[in-house]
Design a protein around this motif. Sequence first.
Motif, PDB file in Angstrom:
ATOM      1  N   ALA A 247       9.282 -29.878  44.661  1.00 16.64           N
ATOM      2  CA  ALA A 247       9.459 -30.744  43.874  1.00 16.64           C
ATOM      3  C   ALA A 247       9.472 -30.734  42.896  1.00 16.64           C
ATOM      4  N   LEU A 248       9.301 -31.255  42.530  1.00 14.72           N
ATOM      5  CA  LEU A 248      10.226 -32.371  41.261  1.00 14.72           C
ATOM      6  C   LEU A 248       9.738 -31.379  39.573  1.00 14.72           C
ATOM      7  N   ASP A 249       9.236 -30.585  39.272  1.00  8.34           N
ATOM      8  CA  ASP A 249       9.227 -29.769  38.577  1.00  8.34           C
ATOM      9  C   ASP A 249       8.727 -28.286  38.817  1.00  8.34           C
ATOM     10  N   PRO A 250       8.663 -26.929  37.842  1.00  6.29           N
ATOM     11  CA  PRO A 250       9.106 -25.776  38.043  1.00  6.29           C
ATOM     12  C   PRO A 250       6.751 -25.486  38.391  1.00  6.29           C
ATOM     13  N   ALA A 251       6.264 -25.913  38.114  1.00  4.75           N
ATOM     14  CA  ALA A 251       4.782 -26.679  38.489  1.00  4.75           C
ATOM     15  C   ALA A 251       4.121 -26.168  39.724  1.00  4.75           C
ATOM     16  N   SER A 252       4.722 -27.186  39.952  1.00 10.39           N
ATOM     17  CA  SER A 252       4.505 -27.739  40.919  1.00 10.39           C
ATOM     18  C   SER A 252       5.176 -27.688  41.994  1.00 10.39           C
ATOM     19  N   TYR A 253       6.182 -26.747  42.100  1.00 11.88           N
ATOM     20  CA  TYR A 253       7.302 -26.157  42.808  1.00 11.88           C
ATOM     21  C   TYR A 253       6.285 -24.914  43.215  1.00 11.88           C
ATOM     22  N   ALA A 254       5.781 -24.092  41.638  1.00 14.62           N
ATOM     23  CA  ALA A 254       5.341 -22.763  41.832  1.00 14.62           C
ATOM     24  C   ALA A 254       3.647 -22.930  42.532  1.00 14.62           C
ATOM     25  N   ALA A 255       3.260 -24.592  42.252  1.00 16.81           N
ATOM     26  CA  ALA A 255       1.656 -24.657  42.819  1.00 16.81           C
ATOM     27  C   ALA A 255       2.226 -24.656  44.670  1.00 16.81           C
ATOM     28  N   LEU A 256       3.150 -25.396  44.687  1.00 10.31           N
ATOM     29  CA  LEU A 256       3.122 -25.356  46.493  1.00 10.31           C
ATOM     30  C   LEU A 256       2.949 -23.695  47.404  1.00 10.31           C
ATOM     31  N   TRP A 257       4.236 -23.549  46.466  1.00  9.54           N
ATOM     32  CA  TRP A 257       4.615 -21.892  46.925  1.00  9.54           C
ATOM     33  C   TRP A 257       2.661 -20.923  46.684  1.00  9.54           C
TER      34      TRP A 257
END
Length: 410
Positions: A247-257
Amino acid sequence: MTTEPRVLSASEWDAWLGCPELAFGGVPIAPESRELYAALIEPRRALGHWDGADCVGTAGSYSFRLTVPGGAAVPAAGVTMVSVAATHRRQGLLTSMMRRQLDDVRSWGEPLAVLLASEPGIYGRFGYGAATTETNLRIDTSQVRLALPPGTDGVRVRRSSPVTALDACEAVYARLAEARPGTPVRRPGWERMAVSDPESARKGGSPLQCVLAERDGEVTGYATFHLRPAWDDAGPRGTVAVRDLAALDPASYAALWRFVFGIDLTSVVECRNRPVDDAVLRMVSDVRRCEVRQRDGLYVRLVELGRALEARTYRTPVDVVLEVEDTFCPWNAGRWRLTADSKGAAVCRRTDDEPELALSVSDLGAAYLGGVSLTTLAAAGLVRELRVGALAGAAPAFSSDVQPWCPHGF
């Protein structure tokens, strides 16, 4: 038998591929994988030893570009399909192929060669050093929770087919590749590897699945995975086998996890080959239940030492004379003065000045991407300080804020 390796001809592809297929256990390569390898292989870069009509040794390489500290994409040979038939071991075939291959790589103007080793003890004698570490995880999602950053709830996660989403995923991959040393910049055609899904490779799991993370209509991340259903007397015990998650940003990364943690009927998330500094390890509530295991990743070989050291930037100014041992590629051996200014731009030239640090080319390759400290190598006796203070000046310069990582095989 051929005494020297020769370049593969188009008609010899099936026989050539049969050698690594047999050397790696004899399990037939899936037809769709054979077709993909045939499309990606570059015949002029594929070498073979032949005993009559039988191919008994192979070594190939792809023409990659590899991200190095500072963000440059440097030409690099991605070494692949290295094998020697069990009937022809200890006859010098591997050494002759490595000799020819590195000579070819040098003639093509590529300052680096890189590989992923089947066994870590093989390639040091040819000047390769282990430059990255990969992390494998097995997370008990029934016991582990995630700390989510602000904005996570504003990210939409939606399903897509892996093939339909491929262009959007590749765009995310390309942006991330610029920021992490050790990442191959994928050439056209390599995107197919990301969605290659032979049934034989699923380990009993589902066909490859994909979700996309979106913010304001833009794809900001993706995850691909297999599901492996399982049940016991207490209920479902399925596994999510994550293949890629980026992911390109922390929020998107967290949402995928959060999505992969919450898939129904599962209680385990497995991840092979994550970066050693993966942010998810700081998001989990109990890292002990994540079964973190590490192993060697990408091996780096400096083919043209001066050009390779000039291609990357350095974290701090440095001026050091290196005494480099390189018996396999003697054009690299000897003394080199490496200087870098406050912006990290480097010059590396031959010198007759007194050496300040002494090391082998394989250990310089290990330190090249910034993931292995010269200080650590010195503590292991692999770097010798010949001038007091030289190590303290050089080690920070070689380091990297972002740990190097190679996210996929080749």
